[in-house]
Scaffold this motif. Structure first.
Motif: not given
Length: 263
Positions: A210-237
């Motif tokens: 839980r202490n890995c990542c800033s609250e204002l995290t900018v990026s993650f790498h090696h994210v699969k296309p479906a995971e990109i869509l899921v992450m975007d939905h959870l953050l913005y919708r």
């Protein structure tokens, strides 16, 4: 300006996923893909640059020269993202607001190996200010100071930036948490310990869990296309009812400063 190198075989999945999510939040963007299958004006194809990992430096150098020649006066900042990177653009804007694009600024996830001042992970994405891009071209590529072929583009670009006097800058928050991440979210968040290869490469120790990542995290790498869509939905919708964020407490989260080479 966001620039994303890719290859033709990823047009229908990786490129499509980032184009449906974070890429439209950039002020401008361009994909560098060797292809004759698309007529989109946001795709640049270099006829003399081959595809393949062994040509990544050549492609990135060609892209950075293109951006210098055609986009330098239009944008303050230039973000290199991958087609399997997820970017939270609003958090990046917050971080960049702490810096001045007329100064030579280089931001990302800092590795300590091979280059005295370190270099930024290419997969986690890195950012150059307008002045950094200018120096990279005018004092680096144009004066043949820098390697222009190879497979380790992030290392080669980092070496070039050191050669022309562009230092790495801070993106670690005041709690010691990273904003840019070279692995997917589950690697950084779900593991209590930092991945061994990151321990060997990271300039800053960091943490897992839980202490890995800033609250204002900018990026993650090696994210699969479906995971990109899921992450975007959870953050913005998706909204958590009743939660009212206090953005004032985020002021001062990042200290704008250069990172000196290790002594």
């Amino acid at each position: 300006m966001c620039w994303i190198p890719s290859v033709e075989k990823w047009l229908k999945d990786r490129v499509k996923a980032v184009n449906r999510t974070w890429v439209p939040r950039c002020d401008g963007h361009v994909f560098f893909i060797k292809t004759n299958k698309t007529q989109h004006n946001d795709v640049i194809s270099f006829d003399d640059v081959k595809d393949g990992r062994e040509f990544l430096t050549q492609k990135s150098v060609a892209a950075l020269i293109y951006l210098y020649r055609h986009e330098l006066g239009k944008y303050d900042w230039f973000l290199k993202g991958d087609d399997d990177t997820y970017i939270v653009m609003e958090n990046l804007r917050f971080l960049l607001a702490q810096y001045n694009s007329s100064q030579p600024v280089y931001l990302g996830h800092l590795f300590k190996k091979f280059v005295k001042q370190g270099y930024m992970s290419g997969g986690a994405s890195y950012v150059l200010s307008r002045q950094a891009l200018r120096k990279l071209n005018e004092e680096g590529f144009q004066k043949s100071k820098c390697k222009v072929n190879g497979s380790n583009e992030d290392l080669d670009i980092g070496s070039c930036l050191e050669a022309v006097g562009v230092p790495p800058h801070n993106s670690i928050d005041k709690y010691g948490r990273s904003a840019f991440h070279p692995e997917p979210a589950e690697t950084h968040i779900a593991q209590d310990a930092v991945d061994p290869w990151l321990v060997a490469y990271n300039r800053f120790k960091g943490a897992g869990g839980r202490n890995c990542c800033s609250e204002l995290t900018v990026s993650f790498h090696h994210v699969k296309p479906a995971e990109i869509l899921v992450m975007d939905h959870l953050l913005y919708r998706t909204t958590v009812y009743g939660r009212v964020p206090d953005f004032s407490r985020l002021q001062g989260l990042f200290e704008p400063k250069t990172i000196p080479p290790p002594s």
